[in-house]
Enzyme design. Structure first.
Site, PDB file in Angstrom:
ATOM      1  CB  SER A 208      -5.188   3.499  16.724  1.00  0.00           C
ATOM      2  OG  SER A 208      -4.791   3.146  18.041  1.00  0.00           O
TER       3      SER A 208
ATOM      4  CE  LYS B  61      -3.182   3.060  12.915  1.00  0.00           C
ATOM      5  NZ  LYS B  61      -3.869   2.403  11.781  1.00  0.00           N
TER       6      LYS B  61
ATOM      7  CG  ASN C 283      -7.167  -3.424   8.535  1.00  0.00           C
ATOM      8  OD1 ASN C 283      -7.369  -3.168   9.722  1.00  0.00           O
ATOM      9  ND2 ASN C 283      -6.499  -4.501   8.138  1.00  0.00           N
TER      10      ASN C 283
ATOM     11  CB  VAL D 190      -0.984   0.050   1.198  1.00  0.00           C
ATOM     12  CG1 VAL D 190      -1.989  -1.087   1.116  1.00  0.00           C
ATOM     13  CG2 VAL D 190      -0.251   0.068   2.534  1.00  0.00           C
TER      14      VAL D 190
ATOM     15  CE1 TYR E  57      -0.574   1.744  14.745  1.00  0.00           C
ATOM     16  CE2 TYR E  57      -1.435   2.514  16.854  1.00  0.00           C
ATOM     17  CZ  TYR E  57      -1.556   1.720  15.728  1.00  0.00           C
ATOM     18  OH  TYR E  57      -2.664   0.906  15.587  1.00  0.00           O
TER      19      TYR E  57
ATOM     20  CB  ALA F 199       2.450  11.209  14.294  1.00  0.00           C
TER      21      ALA F 199
HETATM   22  N1  LIG Z   1      -4.602  -4.760  17.055  1.00  0.00           N
HETATM   23  C1  LIG Z   1      -4.888  -3.662  17.708  1.00  0.00           C
HETATM   24  O1  LIG Z   1      -4.920  -3.635  18.940  1.00  0.00           O
HETATM   25  C2  LIG Z   1      -5.190  -2.379  16.966  1.00  0.00           C
HETATM   26  C3  LIG Z   1      -5.634  -1.281  17.707  1.00  0.00           C
HETATM   27  C4  LIG Z   1      -5.918  -0.103  17.045  1.00  0.00           C
HETATM   28  C5  LIG Z   1      -5.751  -0.027  15.690  1.00  0.00           C
HETATM   29  N2  LIG Z   1      -5.306  -1.105  14.995  1.00  0.00           N
HETATM   30  C6  LIG Z   1      -5.124  -0.953  13.556  1.00  0.00           C
HETATM   31  O2  LIG Z   1      -5.871  -1.940  12.889  1.00  0.00           O
HETATM   32  C7  LIG Z   1      -5.213  -2.298  11.678  1.00  0.00           C
HETATM   33  C8  LIG Z   1      -5.019  -3.798  11.635  1.00  0.00           C
HETATM   34  O3  LIG Z   1      -4.284  -4.176  12.772  1.00  0.00           O
HETATM   35  P1  LIG Z   1      -4.027  -5.711  13.136  1.00  0.00           P
HETATM   36  O4  LIG Z   1      -3.969  -5.788  14.608  1.00  0.00           O
HETATM   37  O5  LIG Z   1      -4.951  -6.591  12.395  1.00  0.00           O
HETATM   38  O6  LIG Z   1      -2.542  -5.867  12.575  1.00  0.00           O
HETATM   39  P2  LIG Z   1      -1.815  -7.148  11.961  1.00  0.00           P
HETATM   40  O7  LIG Z   1      -0.358  -6.892  12.102  1.00  0.00           O
HETATM   41  O8  LIG Z   1      -2.372  -8.404  12.535  1.00  0.00           O
HETATM   42  O9  LIG Z   1      -2.242  -7.075  10.422  1.00  0.00           O
HETATM   43  C9  LIG Z   1      -1.830  -6.031   9.597  1.00  0.00           C
HETATM   44  C10 LIG Z   1      -1.770  -6.521   8.168  1.00  0.00           C
HETATM   45  O10 LIG Z   1      -1.311  -5.421   7.344  1.00  0.00           O
HETATM   46  C11 LIG Z   1      -0.401  -5.947   6.393  1.00  0.00           C
HETATM   47  N3  LIG Z   1       0.502  -4.921   5.906  1.00  0.00           N
HETATM   48  C12 LIG Z   1       1.483  -4.301   6.593  1.00  0.00           C
HETATM   49  N4  LIG Z   1       2.144  -3.447   5.803  1.00  0.00           N
HETATM   50  C13 LIG Z   1       1.572  -3.531   4.570  1.00  0.00           C
HETATM   51  C14 LIG Z   1       1.819  -2.894   3.332  1.00  0.00           C
HETATM   52  N5  LIG Z   1       2.809  -2.002   3.183  1.00  0.00           N
HETATM   53  N6  LIG Z   1       1.029  -3.200   2.269  1.00  0.00           N
HETATM   54  C15 LIG Z   1       0.033  -4.109   2.404  1.00  0.00           C
HETATM   55  N7  LIG Z   1      -0.231  -4.763   3.556  1.00  0.00           N
HETATM   56  C16 LIG Z   1       0.526  -4.466   4.628  1.00  0.00           C
HETATM   57  C17 LIG Z   1       0.341  -7.048   7.150  1.00  0.00           C
HETATM   58  O11 LIG Z   1       0.984  -7.955   6.258  1.00  0.00           O
HETATM   59  C18 LIG Z   1      -0.775  -7.670   7.974  1.00  0.00           C
HETATM   60  O12 LIG Z   1      -1.390  -8.725   7.279  1.00  0.00           O
HETATM   61  C19 LIG Z   1      -3.918  -1.499  11.648  1.00  0.00           C
HETATM   62  O13 LIG Z   1      -4.095  -0.320  10.904  1.00  0.00           O
HETATM   63  C20 LIG Z   1      -3.692  -1.171  13.102  1.00  0.00           C
HETATM   64  O14 LIG Z   1      -2.912  -0.019  13.288  1.00  0.00           O
HETATM   65  C21 LIG Z   1      -5.019  -2.287  15.595  1.00  0.00           C
END
Ligand SMILES: NC(=O)c1ccc[n+]([C@@H]2O[C@H](COP(=O)([O-])OP(=O)(O)OC[C@H]3O[C@@H](n4cnc5c(N)ncnc54)[C@H](O)[C@@H]3O)[C@@H](O)[C@H]2O)c1
Length: 253
Positions: free
Chosen positions: A151, A167, A89, A63, A163, A165
């Site tokens: 987030s 989000k 996402n 992405v 992170y 900044a």
């Molecule tokens: N898990 C949490 O507690 C939490 C809390 C708040 C926000 N979030 C946000 O939710 C989203 C998903 O989080 P998650 O916990 O499922 O994370 P995760 O690490 O389990 O999954 C993230 C996915 O994004 C993919 N990814 C990373 N860089 C990429 C790139 N350059 N191009 C394409 N794909 C890419 C990874 O391969 C992975 O499959 C993120 O944006 C994260 O910041 C998560």
């Protein structure tokens, strides 16, 4: 938006929240374009979507790469005949204190590389995918929805200069896009999850994780399917626009 037969792009769909959202949206009969850099994970998500009754296709794409993102959205459009929604996402963390010091002596600092990596995936990646989705939605002449994943860390979380900044930037872009794109029939909203039970949080040291959980009023992490329910609500509710929905068990940072 009624989701049956609609085409929804989900980035970061190979695991975690992206996978949970894919399964939930597949259960609504949506066509899913699953995007990630992890092709093996995409195949597993596609199998789960098939079990939930949805049609899906995996797309290996980074992405952060403008050419790849442009080509991706064109391919999705050609494969499915249109793009109705995007769940923006994909994200990473590279946590660290701005300056770690003990007794007046600096031990480490947050590297420029760690800062840039997170901004590039979590902010620039969201920008690129949001822009391309909007282009194809407008050209398609049908209503569209963009769901950005921010987030609760957007408020400023210790150890997360980069992170937080990124989000906060995602939350701000959500408001800008909601204002700019409404006249084209496109709604834009964000979800701000609290701490969820995914690999992203599993990477946090156990002692820190235990401290986090004890600070959450509901005393547990969010299940990925609970965030997926929020994504479903944002996609379906046609009057929700320009807002960030916190799903955090009551935790305020
Ligand atoms: N898990 C949490 O507690 C939490 C809390 C708040 C926000 N979030 C946000 O939710 C989203 C998903 O989080 P998650 O916990 O499922 O994370 P995760 O690490 O389990 O999954 C993230 C996915 O994004 C993919 N990814 C990373 N860089 C990429 C790139 N350059 N191009 C394409 N794909 C890419 C990874 O391969 C992975 O499959 C993120 O944006 C994260 O910041 C998560």
């Amino acid at each position: 938006m009624q989701l049956h037969g609609k085409t929804i792009v989900i980035t970061g769909a190979a695991q975690g929240l992206g996978r949970a959202m894919a399964e939930t949206l597949a259960g609504q009969g949506a066509n899913l374009a699953l995007v990630d850099v992890d092709e093996g994970g995409l195949r597993e998500t596609a199998e789960l979507c098939a079990k939930s009754g949805g049609r899906s296709r995996g797309y290996a794409a980074d992405v952060t790469n403008e050419q790849e993102v442009e080509a991706l959205f064109k391919r999705v459009h050609d494969d499915f005949g249109g793009i109705d929604a995007l769940v923006n996402n994909a994200g990473i963390t590279r946590d660290g204190l701005l300056v770690k010091a003990r007794n007046g002596k600096v031990e480490t600092t947050l590297s420029l590389e760690a800062f840039r990596n997170v901004i590039t995936v979590d902010l620039t990646g969201v920008f690129l995918c949001g822009r391309e989705a909007a282009v194809w939605m407008i050209e398609g002449g049908k209503p569209g929805v963009i769901v950005n994943i921010s987030s609760i860390s957007r408020a400023g979380n210790l150890g997360q200069t980069n992170y937080s900044a990124a989000k906060a930037g995602v939350a701000a872009m959500t408001v800008v896009w909601a204002k700019e794109l409404a006249s084209h029939g496109i709604r834009v909203a964000a979800i701000a999850p609290g701490f969820c039970d995914t690999r992203l949080v599993a990477a946090i040291p156990t002692t820190v994780r235990d401290r986090i959980v004890s600070a959450i009023p509901l005393r547990r992490l969010a299940r990925p399917d609970e965030i997926a329910q929020a994504a479903l609500f944002v996609l379906q509710n046609d009057y929700l626009n320009g807002r960030v929905l916190d799903i955090d068990g009551g935790l305020r940072l």
